[in-house]
Design a protein around this motif. Structure first.
Motif, PDB file in Angstrom:
ATOM      1  N   GLN A 188      31.386 -25.472  23.003  1.00  0.00           N
ATOM      2  CA  GLN A 188      30.057 -25.437  22.400  1.00  0.00           C
ATOM      3  C   GLN A 188      30.000 -26.426  21.245  1.00  0.00           C
ATOM      4  OE1 GLN A 188      29.190 -21.429  21.283  1.00  0.00           O
ATOM      5  NE2 GLN A 188      29.259 -20.674  23.364  1.00  0.00           N
ATOM      6  N   MET A 189      28.815 -27.000  21.037  1.00  0.00           N
ATOM      7  CA  MET A 189      28.621 -27.948  19.940  1.00  0.00           C
ATOM      8  C   MET A 189      28.527 -27.188  18.622  1.00  0.00           C
ATOM      9  SD  MET A 189      28.729 -30.729  21.596  1.00  0.00           S
ATOM     10  CE  MET A 189      28.335 -31.881  20.318  1.00  0.00           C
TER      11      MET A 189
ATOM     12  N   HIS B  73      27.418 -28.827  15.683  1.00  0.00           N
ATOM     13  CA  HIS B  73      26.292 -29.411  14.944  1.00  0.00           C
ATOM     14  C   HIS B  73      25.052 -29.374  15.824  1.00  0.00           C
ATOM     15  CE1 HIS B  73      29.319 -30.830  12.210  1.00  0.00           C
ATOM     16  NE2 HIS B  73      28.409 -31.432  11.464  1.00  0.00           N
ATOM     17  N   LYS B  74      23.939 -29.001  15.264  1.00  0.00           N
ATOM     18  CA  LYS B  74      22.694 -28.977  16.014  1.00  0.00           C
ATOM     19  C   LYS B  74      22.072 -30.380  16.091  1.00  0.00           C
ATOM     20  CE  LYS B  74      22.790 -24.564  16.561  1.00  0.00           C
ATOM     21  NZ  LYS B  74      23.246 -24.006  17.788  1.00  0.00           N
ATOM     22  N   ASP B  75      22.578 -31.328  15.277  1.00  0.00           N
ATOM     23  CA  ASP B  75      22.047 -32.694  15.260  1.00  0.00           C
ATOM     24  C   ASP B  75      22.303 -33.423  16.566  1.00  0.00           C
ATOM     25  OD1 ASP B  75      21.676 -31.912  12.684  1.00  0.00           O
ATOM     26  OD2 ASP B  75      22.966 -33.453  11.790  1.00  0.00           O
ATOM     27  N   VAL B  76      23.357 -33.064  17.256  1.00  0.00           N
ATOM     28  CA  VAL B  76      23.765 -33.741  18.473  1.00  0.00           C
ATOM     29  C   VAL B  76      22.892 -33.246  19.628  1.00  0.00           C
ATOM     30  CG1 VAL B  76      25.647 -34.205  20.060  1.00  0.00           C
ATOM     31  CG2 VAL B  76      26.099 -33.918  17.613  1.00  0.00           C
ATOM     32  N   SER B  77      22.316 -34.191  20.361  1.00  0.00           N
ATOM     33  CA  SER B  77      21.483 -33.776  21.504  1.00  0.00           C
ATOM     34  C   SER B  77      21.987 -34.349  22.790  1.00  0.00           C
ATOM     35  CB  SER B  77      20.048 -34.198  21.274  1.00  0.00           C
ATOM     36  OG  SER B  77      19.956 -35.584  21.061  1.00  0.00           O
TER      37      SER B  77
END
Length: 65
Positions: free
Chosen positions: A58-59, A61-65
């Motif tokens: 799971q990522m 950072h939420k910045d990564v899309s």
């Protein structure tokens, strides 16, 4: 021989008497890269995200899309 290779995560390059095999994980990564191949940098980043997501990571950072 082919069944043994697949059991160990390798895909044979020939149906009988294979001399080489390719990692199934590498094939999965190539598929993820191919699905996202529009811009080289974004394609690589997106493919890595897809590849690792499919493997259960799971990522953070939420910045990564």
């Amino acid at each position: 021989l082919a069944q043994v290779l697949v059991h160990h995560g390798l895909f044979p390059t020939a149906p009988s008497q294979p001399r080489m095999a390719i990692s199934i994980d590498l094939l999965a990564f190539y598929r993820a890269l191919f699905e996202r191949s529009c811009d080289a940098i974004h394609a690589l980043a997106s493919a890595l995200k897809t590849h690792y997501s499919r493997r259960g990571f799971q990522m953070t950072h939420k910045d990564v899309s």
